[in-house]
Design a protein around this motif. Structure first.
Motif, short mmCIF file in Angstrom:
data_model
loop_
_atom_site.label_atom_id
_atom_site.label_comp_id
_atom_site.label_asym_id
_atom_site.label_seq_id
_atom_site.Cartn_x
_atom_site.Cartn_y
_atom_site.Cartn_z
N ALA A 47 35.98 24.32 -8.34
CA ALA A 47 35.40 23.38 -7.37
C ALA A 47 36.48 22.65 -6.58
O ALA A 47 36.25 22.24 -5.46
CB ALA A 47 34.49 22.38 -8.08
N LEU A 48 37.67 22.54 -7.16
CA LEU A 48 38.80 21.93 -6.46
C LEU A 48 39.53 22.93 -5.57
O LEU A 48 40.49 22.58 -4.90
CB LEU A 48 39.77 21.30 -7.46
CG LEU A 48 39.23 20.08 -8.21
CD1 LEU A 48 40.20 19.64 -9.29
CD2 LEU A 48 38.93 18.93 -7.24
N GLY A 49 39.08 24.18 -5.60
CA GLY A 49 39.62 25.17 -4.68
C GLY A 49 40.69 26.08 -5.23
O GLY A 49 41.39 26.73 -4.47
N VAL A 50 40.84 26.12 -6.55
CA VAL A 50 41.85 27.00 -7.14
C VAL A 50 41.18 28.02 -8.05
O VAL A 50 40.09 27.79 -8.56
CB VAL A 50 42.94 26.21 -7.91
CG1 VAL A 50 43.70 25.30 -6.96
CG2 VAL A 50 42.34 25.41 -9.05
N GLU A 51 41.85 29.15 -8.24
CA GLU A 51 41.33 30.16 -9.15
C GLU A 51 41.51 29.68 -10.58
O GLU A 51 42.50 29.04 -10.90
CB GLU A 51 42.06 31.48 -8.95
CG GLU A 51 41.74 32.14 -7.63
CD GLU A 51 42.37 33.52 -7.50
OE1 GLU A 51 42.58 34.17 -8.54
OE2 GLU A 51 42.64 33.91 -6.36
#
Length: 171
Positions: free
Chosen positions: A132-136
């Motif tokens: 959700a924070l944009g990292v895999e």
């Protein structure tokens, strides 16, 4: 949860997270449990891991600690919060995992741009929060306790480093 629903949730949470001004988020799963009850305390190994978590911060600790209402997350975070005088906020699970993740991400987004935030969650929430924070983030097996994900939100594209801390866990 169906993949398309999960993708839509991740996209909406990413939109919220990209507005986040918090600079650094550290994600950890709670330490080892004493037993398999619903809300156990930490085992001896878990207590040692909680102390090791605090040591990963060096001189610059978190400004805020976010946990679930289950005592194993608060007990894992306690040495870090005490060492750095960081307030601890618990986020409910009764609205479901998606609501819990959304509330954590919203709290991160509300923090100042120089904030360092520690999130202590569960094997099923830590990877979702990272995404959700944009990292895999790989799914976390039930037997994994030593993964620490450091998310840097300072760049236009969030970046994460995964490190291991405390005693190695084997799955």
């Amino acid at each position: 949860m169906k993949p398309t629903i999960m993708a839509a949730l991740a996209a909406s949470l990413w939109t919220l997270a990209s507005a986040a001004s918090a600079q650094h988020v550290v994600l950890a799963r709670h330490a080892e449990k004493a037993d398999a009850s619903r809300d156990p305390v930490l085992s001896e190994a878990g207590t040692l891991r909680a102390q090791a978590l605090a040591a990963t911060f060096g001189a610059d600790g978190p400004d805020l600690v976010l946990v679930s209402p289950l005592q194993r997350t608060a007990l894992t975070a306690a040495p870090t919060a005490a060492a750095f005088g960081a307030p601890v906020r618990a986020f409910a699970l009764d609205g479901g995992v998606d609501a819990h993740v959304a509330a954590i991400v919203a709290e991160i987004a509300a923090q100042p741009e120089d904030a360092v935030i520690l999130v202590v969650g569960h094997s099923n929430t830590v990877p979702l929060i990272a995404r959700a924070l944009g990292v895999e983030a790989a799914d976390m097996p039930e037997c994994e306790y030593d993964r620490l994900t450091r998310v840097d939100l300072t760049a236009s594209v969030p970046h994460a480093d995964v490190v291991r801390y405390g005693a190695a866990t084997t799955c």
